[in-house]
Design a protein around this motif. Structure first.
Motif, PDB file in Angstrom:
ATOM      1  N   ILE A 157       0.840  -1.200   0.000  1.00 19.91           N
ATOM      2  CA  ILE A 157       0.000   0.000   0.000  1.00 19.91           C
ATOM      3  C   ILE A 157       0.875   1.251   0.000  1.00 19.91           C
ATOM      4  CG2 ILE A 157      -1.602   1.352   1.408  1.00 19.91           C
ATOM      5  CD1 ILE A 157      -2.945  -0.913  -0.140  1.00 19.91           C
ATOM      6  N   ASN A 158       1.952   1.240   0.748  1.00 20.59           N
ATOM      7  CA  ASN A 158       2.867   2.384   0.740  1.00 20.59           C
ATOM      8  C   ASN A 158       3.512   2.574  -0.630  1.00 20.59           C
ATOM      9  OD1 ASN A 158       2.375   3.116   3.397  1.00 20.59           O
ATOM     10  ND2 ASN A 158       4.037   1.840   4.216  1.00 20.59           N
ATOM     11  N   LYS A 159       3.753   1.476  -1.329  1.00 29.10           N
ATOM     12  CA  LYS A 159       4.280   1.571  -2.697  1.00 29.10           C
ATOM     13  C   LYS A 159       3.284   2.292  -3.597  1.00 29.10           C
ATOM     14  CE  LYS A 159       4.539  -2.234  -5.193  1.00 29.10           C
ATOM     15  NZ  LYS A 159       5.033  -3.569  -5.648  1.00 29.10           N
ATOM     16  N   LEU A 160       2.015   1.972  -3.442  1.00 30.74           N
ATOM     17  CA  LEU A 160       0.977   2.655  -4.214  1.00 30.74           C
ATOM     18  C   LEU A 160       0.931   4.139  -3.868  1.00 30.74           C
ATOM     19  CD1 LEU A 160      -1.575   2.859  -5.985  1.00 30.74           C
ATOM     20  CD2 LEU A 160      -2.887   1.980  -4.038  1.00 30.74           C
ATOM     21  N   CYS A 171      -3.814   9.531 -12.713  1.00 27.40           N
ATOM     22  CA  CYS A 171      -4.610   8.801 -11.730  1.00 27.40           C
ATOM     23  C   CYS A 171      -4.086   7.370 -11.651  1.00 27.40           C
ATOM     24  CB  CYS A 171      -6.091   8.810 -12.101  1.00 27.40           C
ATOM     25  SG  CYS A 171      -6.492   7.795 -13.548  1.00 27.40           S
ATOM     26  N   HIS A 172      -4.433   6.683 -10.581  1.00 27.16           N
ATOM     27  CA  HIS A 172      -4.032   5.289 -10.403  1.00 27.16           C
ATOM     28  C   HIS A 172      -5.272   4.416 -10.412  1.00 27.16           C
ATOM     29  CE1 HIS A 172      -0.144   6.975  -9.454  1.00 27.16           C
ATOM     30  NE2 HIS A 172       0.370   5.765  -9.257  1.00 27.16           N
ATOM     31  N   LEU A 173      -5.351   3.543 -11.401  1.00 33.14           N
ATOM     32  CA  LEU A 173      -6.458   2.601 -11.520  1.00 33.14           C
ATOM     33  C   LEU A 173      -6.015   1.269 -10.930  1.00 33.14           C
ATOM     34  CD1 LEU A 173      -7.901   3.107 -15.135  1.00 33.14           C
ATOM     35  CD2 LEU A 173      -8.746   4.045 -12.989  1.00 33.14           C
ATOM     36  N   VAL A 174      -6.710   0.826  -9.897  1.00 35.25           N
ATOM     37  CA  VAL A 174      -6.344  -0.404  -9.208  1.00 35.25           C
ATOM     38  C   VAL A 174      -7.372  -1.487  -9.521  1.00 35.25           C
ATOM     39  CG1 VAL A 174      -5.838  -1.483  -6.992  1.00 35.25           C
ATOM     40  CG2 VAL A 174      -5.293   0.943  -7.351  1.00 35.25           C
ATOM     41  N   GLY A 175      -6.930  -2.547 -10.171  1.00 34.14           N
ATOM     42  CA  GLY A 175      -7.795  -3.695 -10.410  1.00 34.14           C
ATOM     43  C   GLY A 175      -7.892  -4.535  -9.145  1.00 34.14           C
ATOM     44  N   ALA A 176      -9.133  -4.781  -8.698  1.00 36.90           N
ATOM     45  CA  ALA A 176      -9.342  -5.546  -7.463  1.00 36.90           C
ATOM     46  C   ALA A 176     -10.681  -6.268  -7.561  1.00 36.90           C
ATOM     47  CB  ALA A 176      -9.317  -4.624  -6.245  1.00 36.90           C
ATOM     48  N   ALA A 261      -4.068  -5.593  -7.842  1.00 37.40           N
ATOM     49  CA  ALA A 261      -3.802  -6.118  -6.509  1.00 37.40           C
ATOM     50  C   ALA A 261      -4.073  -7.620  -6.488  1.00 37.40           C
ATOM     51  CB  ALA A 261      -4.675  -5.404  -5.483  1.00 37.40           C
ATOM     52  N   SER A 262      -3.011  -8.406  -6.418  1.00 36.07           N
ATOM     53  CA  SER A 262      -3.148  -9.868  -6.447  1.00 36.07           C
ATOM     54  C   SER A 262      -1.844 -10.510  -6.015  1.00 36.07           C
ATOM     55  CB  SER A 262      -3.498 -10.337  -7.864  1.00 36.07           C
ATOM     56  OG  SER A 262      -3.380 -11.746  -7.980  1.00 36.07           O
ATOM     57  N   GLY A 263      -1.957 -11.667  -5.364  1.00 33.88           N
ATOM     58  CA  GLY A 263      -0.757 -12.429  -5.052  1.00 33.88           C
ATOM     59  C   GLY A 263      -0.002 -12.856  -6.293  1.00 33.88           C
ATOM     60  N   TRP A 264      -0.723 -12.972  -7.409  1.00 31.11           N
ATOM     61  CA  TRP A 264      -0.086 -13.403  -8.659  1.00 31.11           C
ATOM     62  C   TRP A 264       0.817 -12.328  -9.249  1.00 31.11           C
ATOM     63  CZ3 TRP A 264       0.166 -18.267  -9.241  1.00 31.11           C
ATOM     64  CH2 TRP A 264      -0.870 -19.093  -8.795  1.00 31.11           C
ATOM     65  N   VAL A 276       0.151  -4.402 -16.639  1.00 30.82           N
ATOM     66  CA  VAL A 276       0.167  -3.743 -15.330  1.00 30.82           C
ATOM     67  C   VAL A 276       1.461  -2.961 -15.168  1.00 30.82           C
ATOM     68  CG1 VAL A 276       0.178  -4.115 -12.834  1.00 30.82           C
ATOM     69  CG2 VAL A 276      -1.315  -5.487 -14.310  1.00 30.82           C
ATOM     70  N   GLU A 277       1.334  -1.667 -14.917  1.00 25.32           N
ATOM     71  CA  GLU A 277       2.489  -0.812 -14.705  1.00 25.32           C
ATOM     72  C   GLU A 277       2.980  -0.885 -13.260  1.00 25.32           C
ATOM     73  OE1 GLU A 277       3.727   3.942 -15.126  1.00 25.32           O
ATOM     74  OE2 GLU A 277       1.913   3.165 -16.102  1.00 25.32           O
ATOM     75  N   LEU A 278       2.042  -0.989 -12.311  1.00 25.38           N
ATOM     76  CA  LEU A 278       2.396  -1.034 -10.903  1.00 25.38           C
ATOM     77  C   LEU A 278       1.764  -2.277 -10.262  1.00 25.38           C
ATOM     78  CD1 LEU A 278       3.822   0.437  -8.535  1.00 25.38           C
ATOM     79  CD2 LEU A 278       1.608   1.497  -8.021  1.00 25.38           C
ATOM     80  N   PRO A 279       2.486  -3.398 -10.219  1.00 28.21           N
ATOM     81  CA  PRO A 279       1.950  -4.606  -9.572  1.00 28.21           C
ATOM     82  C   PRO A 279       1.899  -4.409  -8.056  1.00 28.21           C
ATOM     83  CG  PRO A 279       3.849  -5.094 -10.994  1.00 28.21           C
ATOM     84  CD  PRO A 279       3.829  -3.623 -10.786  1.00 28.21           C
ATOM     85  N   LEU A 280       0.792  -4.808  -7.454  1.00 28.80           N
ATOM     86  CA  LEU A 280       0.632  -4.757  -6.001  1.00 28.80           C
ATOM     87  C   LEU A 280       0.436  -6.196  -5.506  1.00 28.80           C
ATOM     88  CD1 LEU A 280      -1.848  -1.744  -5.792  1.00 28.80           C
ATOM     89  CD2 LEU A 280       0.638  -1.691  -5.419  1.00 28.80           C
ATOM     90  N   ILE A 281       1.431  -6.721  -4.812  1.00 27.92           N
ATOM     91  CA  ILE A 281       1.385  -8.114  -4.368  1.00 27.92           C
ATOM     92  C   ILE A 281       0.566  -8.181  -3.085  1.00 27.92           C
ATOM     93  CG2 ILE A 281       2.751 -10.169  -3.808  1.00 27.92           C
ATOM     94  CD1 ILE A 281       5.105  -8.813  -5.282  1.00 27.92           C
TER      95      ILE A 281
END
Length: 337
Positions: A157-160, A171-176, A261-264, A276-281
């Protein structure tokens, strides 16, 4: 006096799913059955069309939201435990999504815990995981390889937030995913101090509303519509289901940074495939260390592996002198994480 049942007699796989003959019910069946116990509301575990459904009150509510009020004939909410035809069934928090539970089937001689999907990391959007003591542990293995050791959710989350601060013109579009992941990302953002509005795709609205009704603090949520123009979304965070990113919806926003946002997202090839430009694990499943830690803490006599990386986990159990076998169940998706 009759001999105790073998574990395989108490619970065993059938084409429809895991079946308990003594109680005449299935756990997370993949097709409509007369009597079903449901661990949580994700569509690969919770399907419509059953006769009687036992589940946590929140899971029953979520199924009604997703499938309509008539998703089954009879609903039986279970807070902690219940008796079904002489079989005691206990529902223990799984830490996966709101309302998610492990289900322990106990005939007085043998206790078998079916984990469903579970996680042991910080998740302000649902009750935390609790160990459910058992003789046989039925576990998922979605991330059942030693390579999967996920970073802390707060670090992701801090990375985001650092990316948002560094690129205020975008803007930041987060797939969840709509159930669980979206609400968890929002709640983690609030914990991290993001007090600005968070914009959401319409497909997330009803489940977000339900989480708020259940006491999950999601703060100021607003519809992600561009009626005020693209400029209004500069420097903002927007959440939507992954399916929306393949449509024209994502093109409405100013130079979006595509996040997922995914473990994958630990697998770089998957991030590239999705653009995906910004992967969120951020995973709602146990990684390898939490998976093996759970087995060690439970110390069951047997481990049954339902889906995911079955062979690797079975091998680890064997090396640690724990009897284990894969169940080869089908119909449970690994993508919805």
């Amino acid at each position: 006096m009759s001999a105790p049942r073998l574990p395989e007699e108490l619970l065993h796989p059938q084409p429809a799913g895991l079946y308990c003959p003594a109680g005449d019910f299935y756990i997370d069946p993949v097709r409509p059955v007369a009597r079903a116990m449901i661990t949580h509301g994700h569509a690969d575990h919770a399907r419509a069309g059953h006769g009687t459904v036992w589940a946590s009150p929140q899971t029953l509510d979520i199924m009604a939201i997703r499938y309509g009020e008539s998703f089954c004939d009879t609903r039986i909410p279970v807070q902690d435990s219940t008796m079904v035809s002489g079989i005691k069934t206990c529902f223990t928090p799984a830490g996966h999504v709101l309302g998610s539970c492990q289900i322990t089937v106990d005939d007085g001689d043998t206790a078998i815990t079916v984990s469903g999907d579970y996680a042991r990391v910080d998740n302000p959007a649902c009750a935390p995981f609790q160990l459910a003591p058992c003789d046989v542990f039925v576990t998922e293995a979605t991330f059942g390889l030693p390579v999967f050791n996920h970073p802390s959710p707060r670090a992701e989350i801090n990375k985001l937030l650092r990316s948002v601060a560094a690129q205020p013109e975008r803007c930041h579009l987060v797939g969840a995913y709509a159930l669980g992941k979206a609400q968890r990302v929002i709640a983690l953002l609030r914990q991290a101090g993001w007090d600005q509005p968070i914009y959401i795709h319409g497909a997330l609205q009803r489940l977000c509303d339900y989480h708020i009704e259940q006491g999950v603090d999601l703060g100021d949520l607003r519809p992600a519509t561009t009626k005020d123009g693209k400029a209004a979304f500069k420097g903002q965070i927007i959440l939507g289901p992954p399916s929306a990113f393949a449509a024209t919806w994502a093109q409405r926003f100013p130079e979006p940074v595509i996040c997922f946002a995914s473990g994958w997202m630990q697998v770089r090839a998957r991030a590239r495939q999705r653009g995906v430009e910004l992967p969120l694990i951020l995973s709602d499943h146990v990684d390898w260390s939490d998976l093996t830690r759970t087995i060690q803490e439970l110390a069951p006599t047997q481990v049954w592996v339902t889906h995911g990386r079955e062979d690797a986990l079975v091998r680890w159990c064997e090396l640690n002198q724990i009897a284990a076998r894969p169940l080869r169940l089908v119909g449970y998706e690994e993508e919805a994480d």
